[in-house]
Design a protein around this motif. Sequence first.
Motif, PDB file in Angstrom:
ATOM      1  N   PRO A 156      64.117 -13.306  73.504  1.00 40.46           N
ATOM      2  CA  PRO A 156      63.313 -12.650  74.545  1.00 40.46           C
ATOM      3  C   PRO A 156      63.969 -11.340  74.974  1.00 40.46           C
ATOM      4  CG  PRO A 156      63.572 -14.981  75.039  1.00 40.46           C
ATOM      5  CD  PRO A 156      64.489 -14.672  73.886  1.00 40.46           C
ATOM      6  N   ILE A 157      63.181 -10.280  75.051  1.00 46.01           N
ATOM      7  CA  ILE A 157      63.696  -8.953  75.423  1.00 46.01           C
ATOM      8  C   ILE A 157      62.687  -8.294  76.353  1.00 46.01           C
ATOM      9  CG2 ILE A 157      64.274  -6.630  74.562  1.00 46.01           C
ATOM     10  CD1 ILE A 157      65.076  -8.012  71.922  1.00 46.01           C
ATOM     11  N   VAL A 158      63.201  -7.563  77.339  1.00 47.34           N
ATOM     12  CA  VAL A 158      62.337  -6.671  78.117  1.00 47.34           C
ATOM     13  C   VAL A 158      62.969  -5.292  78.055  1.00 47.34           C
ATOM     14  CG1 VAL A 158      61.363  -6.098  80.366  1.00 47.34           C
ATOM     15  CG2 VAL A 158      61.556  -8.497  79.688  1.00 47.34           C
ATOM     16  N   SER A 159      62.159  -4.297  77.746  1.00 49.65           N
ATOM     17  CA  SER A 159      62.635  -2.912  77.711  1.00 49.65           C
ATOM     18  C   SER A 159      62.124  -2.180  78.943  1.00 49.65           C
ATOM     19  CB  SER A 159      62.128  -2.238  76.427  1.00 49.65           C
ATOM     20  OG  SER A 159      62.357  -0.842  76.484  1.00 49.65           O
ATOM     21  N   PHE A 160      62.930  -1.252  79.452  1.00 51.78           N
ATOM     22  CA  PHE A 160      62.425  -0.372  80.509  1.00 51.78           C
ATOM     23  C   PHE A 160      62.962   1.028  80.270  1.00 51.78           C
ATOM     24  CE2 PHE A 160      66.442  -0.841  82.811  1.00 51.78           C
ATOM     25  CZ  PHE A 160      66.836  -2.122  82.455  1.00 51.78           C
ATOM     26  N   GLU A 161      62.246   2.007  80.737  1.00 52.81           N
ATOM     27  CA  GLU A 161      62.586   3.431  80.549  1.00 52.81           C
ATOM     28  C   GLU A 161      62.363   3.912  79.125  1.00 52.81           C
ATOM     29  OE1 GLU A 161      64.330   5.698  83.240  1.00 52.81           O
ATOM     30  OE2 GLU A 161      62.837   4.334  83.997  1.00 52.81           O
ATOM     31  N   ASN A 190      77.085 -14.997  72.274  1.00 54.12           N
ATOM     32  CA  ASN A 190      77.302 -15.794  73.479  1.00 54.12           C
ATOM     33  C   ASN A 190      76.034 -16.491  73.942  1.00 54.12           C
ATOM     34  OD1 ASN A 190      80.188 -15.505  74.646  1.00 54.12           O
ATOM     35  ND2 ASN A 190      79.660 -13.514  73.757  1.00 54.12           N
ATOM     36  N   GLN A 191      75.013 -16.419  73.074  1.00 55.12           N
ATOM     37  CA  GLN A 191      73.778 -17.152  73.312  1.00 55.12           C
ATOM     38  C   GLN A 191      73.144 -16.887  74.664  1.00 55.12           C
ATOM     39  OE1 GLN A 191      74.612 -21.272  72.127  1.00 55.12           O
ATOM     40  NE2 GLN A 191      74.155 -20.462  70.101  1.00 55.12           N
ATOM     41  N   VAL A 192      73.080 -15.620  75.043  1.00 56.00           N
ATOM     42  CA  VAL A 192      72.289 -15.323  76.231  1.00 56.00           C
ATOM     43  C   VAL A 192      70.856 -15.742  75.951  1.00 56.00           C
ATOM     44  CG1 VAL A 192      73.708 -13.395  77.041  1.00 56.00           C
ATOM     45  CG2 VAL A 192      71.820 -12.945  75.460  1.00 56.00           C
ATOM     46  N   ASP A 193      70.121 -16.069  77.015  1.00 59.56           N
ATOM     47  CA  ASP A 193      68.738 -16.515  76.845  1.00 59.56           C
ATOM     48  C   ASP A 193      67.782 -15.337  76.649  1.00 59.56           C
ATOM     49  OD1 ASP A 193      69.570 -19.109  77.155  1.00 59.56           O
ATOM     50  OD2 ASP A 193      69.231 -19.115  79.314  1.00 59.56           O
ATOM     51  N   GLY A 194      68.252 -14.141  77.022  1.00 57.94           N
ATOM     52  CA  GLY A 194      67.394 -12.972  76.879  1.00 57.94           C
ATOM     53  C   GLY A 194      68.183 -11.705  77.157  1.00 57.94           C
ATOM     54  N   ILE A 195      67.608 -10.572  76.782  1.00 61.18           N
ATOM     55  CA  ILE A 195      68.274  -9.283  76.984  1.00 61.18           C
ATOM     56  C   ILE A 195      67.317  -8.309  77.673  1.00 61.18           C
ATOM     57  CG2 ILE A 195      69.298  -7.280  75.812  1.00 61.18           C
ATOM     58  CD1 ILE A 195      70.324  -9.094  73.638  1.00 61.18           C
ATOM     59  N   LEU A 196      67.839  -7.614  78.692  1.00 58.09           N
ATOM     60  CA  LEU A 196      67.107  -6.537  79.357  1.00 58.09           C
ATOM     61  C   LEU A 196      67.756  -5.237  78.922  1.00 58.09           C
ATOM     62  CD1 LEU A 196      67.218  -8.066  82.962  1.00 58.09           C
ATOM     63  CD2 LEU A 196      65.563  -8.525  81.130  1.00 58.09           C
ATOM     64  N   VAL A 197      66.954  -4.286  78.474  1.00 56.41           N
ATOM     65  CA  VAL A 197      67.570  -3.070  77.943  1.00 56.41           C
ATOM     66  C   VAL A 197      66.856  -1.824  78.464  1.00 56.41           C
ATOM     67  CG1 VAL A 197      66.239  -3.269  75.802  1.00 56.41           C
ATOM     68  CG2 VAL A 197      68.343  -1.917  75.835  1.00 56.41           C
ATOM     69  N   GLY A 198      67.643  -0.941  79.080  1.00 58.98           N
ATOM     70  CA  GLY A 198      67.087   0.288  79.652  1.00 58.98           C
ATOM     71  C   GLY A 198      67.563   1.508  78.897  1.00 58.98           C
ATOM     72  N   SER A 199      66.645   2.456  78.612  1.00 54.75           N
ATOM     73  CA  SER A 199      66.993   3.696  77.914  1.00 54.75           C
ATOM     74  C   SER A 199      67.777   3.429  76.646  1.00 54.75           C
ATOM     75  CB  SER A 199      67.834   4.620  78.814  1.00 54.75           C
ATOM     76  OG  SER A 199      67.182   4.852  80.010  1.00 54.75           O
ATOM     77  N   LYS A 243      74.550   5.133  76.374  1.00 54.42           N
ATOM     78  CA  LYS A 243      73.593   5.631  75.365  1.00 54.42           C
ATOM     79  C   LYS A 243      74.260   5.863  74.012  1.00 54.42           C
ATOM     80  CE  LYS A 243      70.052   7.753  78.238  1.00 54.42           C
ATOM     81  NZ  LYS A 243      69.033   8.795  78.285  1.00 54.42           N
ATOM     82  N   ASN A 244      75.307   5.103  73.744  1.00 50.21           N
ATOM     83  CA  ASN A 244      76.034   5.234  72.485  1.00 50.21           C
ATOM     84  C   ASN A 244      75.522   4.160  71.520  1.00 50.21           C
ATOM     85  OD1 ASN A 244      78.187   4.284  70.645  1.00 50.21           O
ATOM     86  ND2 ASN A 244      79.336   5.988  71.512  1.00 50.21           N
ATOM     87  N   ILE A 245      75.057   4.595  70.362  1.00 53.33           N
ATOM     88  CA  ILE A 245      74.424   3.658  69.417  1.00 53.33           C
ATOM     89  C   ILE A 245      75.384   2.523  69.033  1.00 53.33           C
ATOM     90  CG2 ILE A 245      73.540   3.442  67.050  1.00 53.33           C
ATOM     91  CD1 ILE A 245      72.074   6.003  67.381  1.00 53.33           C
ATOM     92  N   GLN A 246      76.644   2.872  68.744  1.00 49.94           N
ATOM     93  CA  GLN A 246      77.597   1.851  68.318  1.00 49.94           C
ATOM     94  C   GLN A 246      77.868   0.851  69.441  1.00 49.94           C
ATOM     95  OE1 GLN A 246      78.731   1.458  65.172  1.00 49.94           O
ATOM     96  NE2 GLN A 246      79.459  -0.491  65.985  1.00 49.94           N
ATOM     97  N   LYS A 247      78.016   1.372  70.669  1.00 48.39           N
ATOM     98  CA  LYS A 247      78.280   0.481  71.803  1.00 48.39           C
ATOM     99  C   LYS A 247      77.091  -0.455  72.029  1.00 48.39           C
ATOM    100  CE  LYS A 247      81.330   1.884  75.223  1.00 48.39           C
ATOM    101  NZ  LYS A 247      81.780   1.373  76.266  1.00 48.39           N
TER     102      LYS A 247
END
Lengths: 327, 327
Positions: free
Chosen positions: A137-142, A114-123, A99-103
């Motif tokens: 493409p992004i999916v958020s959860f929490e 690295n050209q990932v096709d998408g990002i999943l991001v929680g909290s 949960k560190n903004i810089q990280k």
Amino acid sequence: MPKINDVAENAGVSITTVSRVLNNRGYISESTRNKVFLAMKELNYQPNEMARSLYRKKSNMIGLIIPTVTNPFFSELTYHLEYFANLKGYKLVLCNSMKNIQKEHDYIDMLKKNQVDGILVGSSVLDVEHYLNLNLPIVSFERTLANIPTVTSDYITGGKLAAQLLLDKGCLKPALIFQAGGGPHHQSLLTAGIGQGFEDVLKGTAIRPVYMELDPDININQCHGNELLRIFNEHPEIDGVLTEDLLAAEIIRICNRLDKKIPEDIKLIGYDDVMIPSLLSPRLSSVRQPIKEMSEYIIESIIKQIKGEVVPMLHTIPVTLIERETT
Amino acid sequence: MPKINDVAENAGVSITTVSRVLNNRGYISESTRNKVFLAMKELNYQPNEMARSLYRKKSNMIGLIIPTVTNPFFSELTYHLEYFANLKGYKLVLCNSMKNIQKEHDYIDMLKKNQVDGILVGSSVLDVEHYLNLNLPIVSFERTLANIPTVTSDYITGGKLAAQLLLDKGCLKPALIFQAGGGPHHQSLLTAGIGQGFEDVLKGTAIRPVYMELDPDININQCHGNELLRIFNEHPEIDGVLTEDLLAAEIIRICNRLDKKIPEDIKLIGYDDVMIPSLLSPRLSSVRQPIKEMSEYIIESIIKQIKGEVVPMLHTIPVTLIERETT
């Protein structure tokens, strides 16, 4: 190691033709395709996935950013996300942002490069603009991020189920004890729904719940013993508690110390139902997060987006309450 | 998005020169280097990491194969491995093999095709030849693989420390209760050292320990309650136990049921000391795995191998016993 030109030579076709077969592009006759496959098999040719990815502009990698995989909820989720991603031919790159903004910022930068096709991001803790600008493409959860597809369990119903069970068991002074959301985006954390559901049920009664927020901490081994002891000393009337599974473990210890019997004197309900409830004595009643279903849906949603399909902005998955020995 | 030729044009140099600066190859004067960096900054140019990887034949990706990240030991390890890999500029691709030979095989195949720079493998079940044939940097942990660098904690001393503490506390009938190693490589699992150390200490005394192996199961929520109840009914003389943290939680519950007091009637020591011991009531004494130190060393070892350096075939890290309320 055999190369693409060896395959071409062996099959008696051009390198372009082999490349087309590998990437399933352009017209290729069935017999040419078979010749190429036969040559690949004979030579034990392994296509270079990285070169193919570059050509197709697709890495088949998905980035996963979570606070920390040491939290049982996120480790269970990570397991299932990897399982379903793997089934669909995607690899999971794990990032623990604490949960560190810089990280979080640096990880997103790395994943994009690295050209990932998408990002999943929680909290997540970054501003939503940061994600929208990625054009990925992004999916958020929490956490709800405006204009980004979000997958969540039904926290409101989770809170309602727990409040109703405590009422049914005769509690007159139920308490809600959670760690404070933490971070600048407290309001947008979906877990806030638990309190809302809890309150909704009690609103119609004369019962007013006790709300307690503990100092948030991401290190799950943080001890809240003193804070909890203070709460139970200041509020000896508490006869029911809805809390996080991890805190429930500490509450059981505090109740032993104060000679309060569970469930006779205090009914206790946890939230998440991952691993911990069955380890405790007495076994903890807990609202179960539908982690497998959430994971399957999250992977489906990101792959649909990668393919250019439109997905719902919010998808909510039902929860259940598992009764054990603490209610 | 700006491309490499835009940078070249803006800096007034050739594309080859920009490429050399990016990859730090060949002679480039300081002023040319500065011009290129300035142009990159002005254009907000993001080098395509995948293209660079292909050129350098280096992906900066490390594959991690573990049974399952839902096990607290592996989730803690995964967290620290990712942390130290990230510090060194490497990404971690997570694979949960569930100790399934076919899955482990498929993951290795996938990682090889995607040109990871190295593979970390814990509790592997495949034949060692499979790894040797890969011709890739590898680090093994939790299992010895001949001719492959292995990092482990000192299980023998862990067993000794526990046996000695039980003796010191007056136990006359200590028991060792673990899940069977499982899989075809039981003998090579390093955890076998725990029993060896335990026995070493008791050998010099008249005390003969009770050995019990439970059916192995990879699902940590598997309940061993009935097996444990049978053990304590058949061996009412047991007055001390060394076991896994997860099993210790169940043993506490069984002891409550049989009205055996911990630590008065039975002293209990867990193994791993990850998350669980502090959640239990009473708090569990446990042999602590040096997970952070192991992770740091594992990442160091794989990076040294990637750079072509020679690393020790076996590196053992000391353990400690954390005393809490069950001994």
